[in-house]
Each structure stands twice: as C-alpha cells, then as structure tokens.
Design a protein around this motif. Sequence first.
Motif, PDB file in Angstrom:
ATOM      1  N   LEU A 115       0.753  -1.237   0.022  1.00  0.00           N
ATOM      2  CA  LEU A 115      -0.094  -0.177   0.051  1.00  0.00           C
ATOM      3  C   LEU A 115       0.842   1.179   0.071  1.00  0.00           C
ATOM      4  CD1 LEU A 115      -2.819  -1.052   2.645  1.00  0.00           C
ATOM      5  CD2 LEU A 115      -2.655  -1.445   0.217  1.00  0.00           C
ATOM      6  N   ILE A 116       1.906   1.197   0.522  1.00  0.00           N
ATOM      7  CA  ILE A 116       2.682   2.419   0.865  1.00  0.00           C
ATOM      8  C   ILE A 116       4.065   2.806  -0.216  1.00  0.00           C
ATOM      9  CG2 ILE A 116       2.537   2.328   3.219  1.00  0.00           C
ATOM     10  CD1 ILE A 116       4.916   1.096   3.702  1.00  0.00           C
ATOM     11  N   ASP A 117       4.170   1.812  -0.913  1.00  0.00           N
ATOM     12  CA  ASP A 117       5.371   2.018  -1.927  1.00  0.00           C
ATOM     13  C   ASP A 117       4.906   2.020  -3.270  1.00  0.00           C
ATOM     14  OD1 ASP A 117       7.675   1.967  -3.355  1.00  0.00           O
ATOM     15  OD2 ASP A 117       8.585   0.072  -2.478  1.00  0.00           O
ATOM     16  N   PRO A 118       4.891   3.257  -3.758  1.00  0.00           N
ATOM     17  CA  PRO A 118       4.294   3.732  -5.110  1.00  0.00           C
ATOM     18  C   PRO A 118       4.989   3.368  -6.272  1.00  0.00           C
ATOM     19  CG  PRO A 118       5.118   5.637  -4.087  1.00  0.00           C
ATOM     20  CD  PRO A 118       5.344   4.643  -2.894  1.00  0.00           C
ATOM     21  N   SER A 119       6.365   2.820  -5.863  1.00  0.00           N
ATOM     22  CA  SER A 119       7.360   2.300  -7.041  1.00  0.00           C
ATOM     23  C   SER A 119       6.848   0.871  -7.403  1.00  0.00           C
ATOM     24  CB  SER A 119       8.550   2.442  -6.691  1.00  0.00           C
ATOM     25  OG  SER A 119       8.915   1.673  -5.536  1.00  0.00           O
ATOM     26  N   LEU A 134      12.713   4.505   0.115  1.00  0.00           N
ATOM     27  CA  LEU A 134      11.760   3.493   0.597  1.00  0.00           C
ATOM     28  C   LEU A 134      11.951   2.181   0.263  1.00  0.00           C
ATOM     29  CD1 LEU A 134       9.379   3.159   2.432  1.00  0.00           C
ATOM     30  CD2 LEU A 134       8.055   3.923   0.612  1.00  0.00           C
ATOM     31  N   SER A 135      12.011   1.814  -1.166  1.00  0.00           N
ATOM     32  CA  SER A 135      11.966   0.219  -1.642  1.00  0.00           C
ATOM     33  C   SER A 135      13.284  -0.361  -0.951  1.00  0.00           C
ATOM     34  CB  SER A 135      12.030   0.345  -3.041  1.00  0.00           C
ATOM     35  OG  SER A 135      10.947   1.046  -3.655  1.00  0.00           O
ATOM     36  N   ASP A 136      14.281   0.251  -0.995  1.00  0.00           N
ATOM     37  CA  ASP A 136      15.691  -0.572  -0.456  1.00  0.00           C
ATOM     38  C   ASP A 136      15.307  -0.643   1.089  1.00  0.00           C
ATOM     39  OD1 ASP A 136      16.765  -0.159  -2.862  1.00  0.00           O
ATOM     40  OD2 ASP A 136      17.981   1.654  -2.389  1.00  0.00           O
ATOM     41  N   LEU A 137      14.960   0.351   1.801  1.00  0.00           N
ATOM     42  CA  LEU A 137      14.694   0.120   3.198  1.00  0.00           C
ATOM     43  C   LEU A 137      13.754  -1.030   3.499  1.00  0.00           C
ATOM     44  CD1 LEU A 137      16.038   1.357   5.637  1.00  0.00           C
ATOM     45  CD2 LEU A 137      14.133   3.132   5.745  1.00  0.00           C
ATOM     46  N   LEU A 138      12.781  -0.993   2.723  1.00  0.00           N
ATOM     47  CA  LEU A 138      11.616  -2.167   2.974  1.00  0.00           C
ATOM     48  C   LEU A 138      12.189  -3.526   2.573  1.00  0.00           C
ATOM     49  CD1 LEU A 138       8.682  -0.426   1.386  1.00  0.00           C
ATOM     50  CD2 LEU A 138       8.930  -0.864   3.757  1.00  0.00           C
ATOM     51  N   ARG A 193      10.689   1.745  11.757  1.00  0.00           N
ATOM     52  CA  ARG A 193      10.397   2.971  12.274  1.00  0.00           C
ATOM     53  C   ARG A 193      11.035   4.070  11.049  1.00  0.00           C
ATOM     54  NH1 ARG A 193       9.320   5.656  16.784  1.00  0.00           N
ATOM     55  NH2 ARG A 193      10.064   7.732  17.025  1.00  0.00           N
ATOM     56  N   GLN A 194      12.174   3.941  10.419  1.00  0.00           N
ATOM     57  CA  GLN A 194      12.720   4.834   9.468  1.00  0.00           C
ATOM     58  C   GLN A 194      11.657   4.818   8.195  1.00  0.00           C
ATOM     59  OE1 GLN A 194      16.888   4.369   8.884  1.00  0.00           O
ATOM     60  NE2 GLN A 194      17.141   3.339  10.684  1.00  0.00           N
ATOM     61  N   ALA A 195      11.173   3.680   7.810  1.00  0.00           N
ATOM     62  CA  ALA A 195      10.580   3.642   6.560  1.00  0.00           C
ATOM     63  C   ALA A 195       8.958   4.165   6.738  1.00  0.00           C
ATOM     64  CB  ALA A 195      10.424   1.972   6.308  1.00  0.00           C
ATOM     65  N   ASP A 196       8.516   4.089   8.088  1.00  0.00           N
ATOM     66  CA  ASP A 196       7.290   4.589   8.345  1.00  0.00           C
ATOM     67  C   ASP A 196       7.479   6.128   8.218  1.00  0.00           C
ATOM     68  OD1 ASP A 196       6.215   2.018   8.490  1.00  0.00           O
ATOM     69  OD2 ASP A 196       5.768   2.290  10.592  1.00  0.00           O
ATOM     70  N   GLN A 197       8.494   6.782   8.541  1.00  0.00           N
ATOM     71  CA  GLN A 197       8.605   8.140   8.627  1.00  0.00           C
ATOM     72  C   GLN A 197       8.637   8.831   7.227  1.00  0.00           C
ATOM     73  OE1 GLN A 197       8.381   9.893  11.753  1.00  0.00           O
ATOM     74  NE2 GLN A 197       8.020  11.561  10.286  1.00  0.00           N
ATOM     75  N   MET A 198       9.535   7.872   6.660  1.00  0.00           N
ATOM     76  CA  MET A 198       9.620   8.435   4.951  1.00  0.00           C
ATOM     77  C   MET A 198       8.180   8.368   4.292  1.00  0.00           C
ATOM     78  SD  MET A 198      12.721   6.128   3.282  1.00  0.00           S
ATOM     79  CE  MET A 198      14.339   6.421   3.832  1.00  0.00           C
ATOM     80  N   VAL A 199       7.250   7.330   4.733  1.00  0.00           N
ATOM     81  CA  VAL A 199       5.821   7.454   4.045  1.00  0.00           C
ATOM     82  C   VAL A 199       5.349   8.605   4.658  1.00  0.00           C
ATOM     83  CG1 VAL A 199       3.902   6.195   3.880  1.00  0.00           C
ATOM     84  CG2 VAL A 199       5.952   5.002   3.732  1.00  0.00           C
ATOM     85  N   LEU A 200       5.381   8.884   6.104  1.00  0.00           N
ATOM     86  CA  LEU A 200       4.584   9.857   6.629  1.00  0.00           C
ATOM     87  C   LEU A 200       4.830  11.207   6.027  1.00  0.00           C
ATOM     88  CD1 LEU A 200       4.576   8.630  10.064  1.00  0.00           C
ATOM     89  CD2 LEU A 200       2.508   8.753   8.696  1.00  0.00           C
ATOM     90  N   ASP A 201       6.241  11.541   5.582  1.00  0.00           N
ATOM     91  CA  ASP A 201       6.843  12.790   5.200  1.00  0.00           C
ATOM     92  C   ASP A 201       6.141  13.179   3.825  1.00  0.00           C
ATOM     93  OD1 ASP A 201       8.071  13.488   7.948  1.00  0.00           O
ATOM     94  OD2 ASP A 201       9.977  12.620   7.435  1.00  0.00           O
TER      95      ASP A 201
END
Length: 509
Positions: free
Chosen positions: A416-420, A436-440, A457-465
């Motif tokens: 749901l969160i990775d638009p790539s 994001l993709s690399d972190l996931l 936690r880092q990935a979620d913050q990327m998505v939120l920002d």
Amino acid sequence: MQLNRRNLLKIATASGAVLALGGRFAHAQGAQSLRIGLSTYPPHLRPWVNVGYSGHLLSSLINRNLINYNEQGELVGELAESWENETPETWRFTLRETHFHDGSPVTAQDVEWTFEQIRADGSGAYMFDALRTITGFEVIDERNFRLTTESPLATVPALMTFPFLSIIKSGSTDSEDQGIGAGPYRIAYAEKGVSIELEPNEHYFKPGLPALSGIVITPYADESARVAALSAGDVDMIDYVPWSAMASIDRNPALALHKADAGAFMYLSFNGDGVFADPRLRQAVAFGLRRDEFVKSIFFGFGAEMTGLPRTAGSPFHHDDQAAFWGYDPERAKALLKEAGHENGLTVSLLATSQYSMHRDTAVLVQAQLAEIGITVNLTMPDWATRVNLGNQGAGDFAVQGVGLDNLDPDAVTTLIDPSLSPTYLRSRNFKVEGLSDLLEQGRGEMDAAKRVEIYRQADQMVLDATSICGLCYRATGFAAKAGVQDLAMLPDQLSPFSSVLFDKLKLA
C-alpha cells in the motif's frame, strides 16, 4: 456406494428432496447446533482463492493453516508444531500429529502438494505471488520439511498465516471442490445460495474441540434482514454487523456485540502524473481533513481516526508519535498550498464509487472538507467494476480506498505504501519515495527483531513525510451473537475481519 452424507446429498438432490434433508439435519443438531447468518454465500468452495470475508469464515471452520495468530496478535502453531530459521535462507518446519477429516495424517507431502497447487500457472490462488518468494521445498520426512528462499526473508512465518493458505490433503480437490481439510468442522450438506451445514471433525487436533455438535450457515445478503434474523432468534450469530446497527445491538441485553474499532481502514491514494507529484500538496490534503467526522458520520462512531500507518497498538512497530502524525492542521495545509504555488486554490479530481455507501460518503466528505482550505474536488463515482478499471488505468488525481491487512508483520503494508511497485488501483503511482523500496527490502531480510523495529520506524517516517498514502479512518469490525454464544474471541485491530480462525472455540451456554 457408501451411504455417507455426501452420497445421501446426491440422492436427495436428484430426487428434489434437498431442502427436506437440510431441515432434518439442522433439527437433529438440537440446542448445541450454532446457527450463523452469513453476509453472503461464498461464490464457490474451492480452497486458496480469495472469495472475501464470508468465504474465509467458512474456510477457517473447515480448514487450518500451518500458523495463525492468537487474540493477542502472537504467532501460534496450528498444523505446524514448530518452525525455526536454520540459515538466513532456510526455514525448517515440524508438523503436529494431526489428521484430515478422513482420518489420514497431515504430512509434509500434503504441504508440498498444497504449495504446488497454489503456485501453478492459472491457479487464481490468493497466495500465488507471495509464495514465489519461496524457491525450494524439501521433504525431510513425513512431519518435517524445509523451505528455501532466494535471499533472507524474515516474513516467512507471517506468510503462513495468510487467509486462504489452508493445507489440503494431496489430490483431494480432484473429487470435490473444497478438498479434504483439517479444520474443526467438515461440510455435511450444502445447497448453493441456501445453506451450508457443518458437522464436527472427530480428528481435530485440539483436545475438547470443537465443542458444538454442528453449525448451520444461512446467507442473509441484505444487512437489515441479517440483523433482524439475529434479533428474532432465527440465528445465533451474524458476521459483518452493519455500523448503523451496532448501537442497537450493543444496547440489547439478549445480544452481545463483539467488535474491534481499528479494523479495516479507509485511505487516499495519489496519482503522481499530475499536481500530486508534489509531496507538499499530498501533505496539504493530509493535514486538511478532520478524521473524527469520517468516523462519526460514515461509521456511526464505530471506528477510529487514522492519523498514521496501520500499526497495531502494543506492537513494537507502533510508535505514538508516528501514529498521531496526520493531525488536523488547516493553517499548515494552507501554508503548504501557498508554498507549492497554489495560494489561490487548486482543482483536482477524486475517483471513488457510488456503489458502496462508505466509499461514496467518504468521497463527499473529503470534497467538503478540502474545499475549506482551498482545494476544489471534482468527483468521479461510477459503479465498482468501472471504478476498479479506471483505477488500474490511472484515472483521477487521487482516489478513495478501503482495505484490511492480511497479517501483522510490518511488511504487510508494503503493497500500500510503496508507489514504485507495479501499478494497481489500490495504491499510489507515478512517483517514488527515495530510499523507501531499499529500506523495505532490508526490513524483509533482517532476522534481528530489534533491528527490524528500527528499519520500519525509518521507513514509516519516510512514508509519513512524503504522504505516499493518506490515512482517513478505521472502520470497526463487528460480529454479533446471542448472549448464550460463549468464547467468541477476536483477532486484534486490522486482522479482526479474519477472527473466524478462533471460532473453533465457540460453544453455546
């Protein structure tokens, strides 16, 4: 011909006596037979294919997975007694001494056959893509097998919990659609669109279960009729309680409402082909919405605001600051519009559907609220099939979505969160969130639990920002039952629609 219930059903069908047989069987079950009013009759009884929540309810009564969740959201063994990560790329599973409905043992060969059926071209199986991450299957002996993945994959145990990943007896789908499962009940009688009757599986591996002498399932597609059947005592339990009826059921001393407020959820996806390529405009939308109004006006107060990503409260992947990120802040939203060069307003198109009221009403409320911060929203709301088609084609600047999660692993929200990822109507498209993709991917391969927490936690913050999606609200999942129905437990939060995996414990006072 052996005169069992299946063959008796064939005779009765041929003689036109089906309804009479069903009535006699239902009556024979007596007071300990549970009557369930189901939201819809499953389109078919084939395993492994996603036929919705109602189909999963039936599947979970007649089948079992290797692993499931308990009501605390913890992974627990079902057909699998244990599992371990032997090397970064291999997992070893040991099966319990369990049996299928016909008394034959559940073996590693049955698990291998099940996986082969799911992975076969054209299977239509829900787990077709997910199981492709497993590149090798080795039968060690009848109760032990080893799975191999191309690269380290921490999500393997969670994959085994996915709905419609039931283990079926090898070759049994050749003679009957549903095959032979290992769940607490087996099908004794079924007439499409009319009813399904279940009888206990005497070979079920949990001591003392199932406690009921039978279950009779009757579809009530009309939600008002389903609620009325429960209130009148025609059924003992119903699924998919409409939000409009939850308050009255909760007030009725003869009934009990079982619900999870943070169930499936509504959100917005964005199309980066147009103005929403600019993350500031996606953020403006997120900060310009009063989410409490969605809960109150669309779901009658039965739900919760969604101000972050769907992480179950109490999970190590839930962080309070991130869970409250998208608060209502109209001044910030207007400032973002101005910063992006749209201080005089912005006009966008929102794709939704008129077929389902929660989607339609969500779109109307988004339109009204965003107008207050200077965003004019034009609505496109065709029937559902057309809406899916348009979504897959990339129509609209943004879209209303509603979905649940299949498991509680933090990777469950990746789709749901990775638009790539490849375009689909369910997620944002045509822009990337850098890194994001690399972190996931790193999170999926990390076996250290503490390190996984920090990665996500880092990935979620990327998505939120970046606001690659915009959460709106959770909608409550509800089951309702007569007060005499005991031990009705629910899975936590987003897994709550799949709570029927716990219904092997149900009993009547």
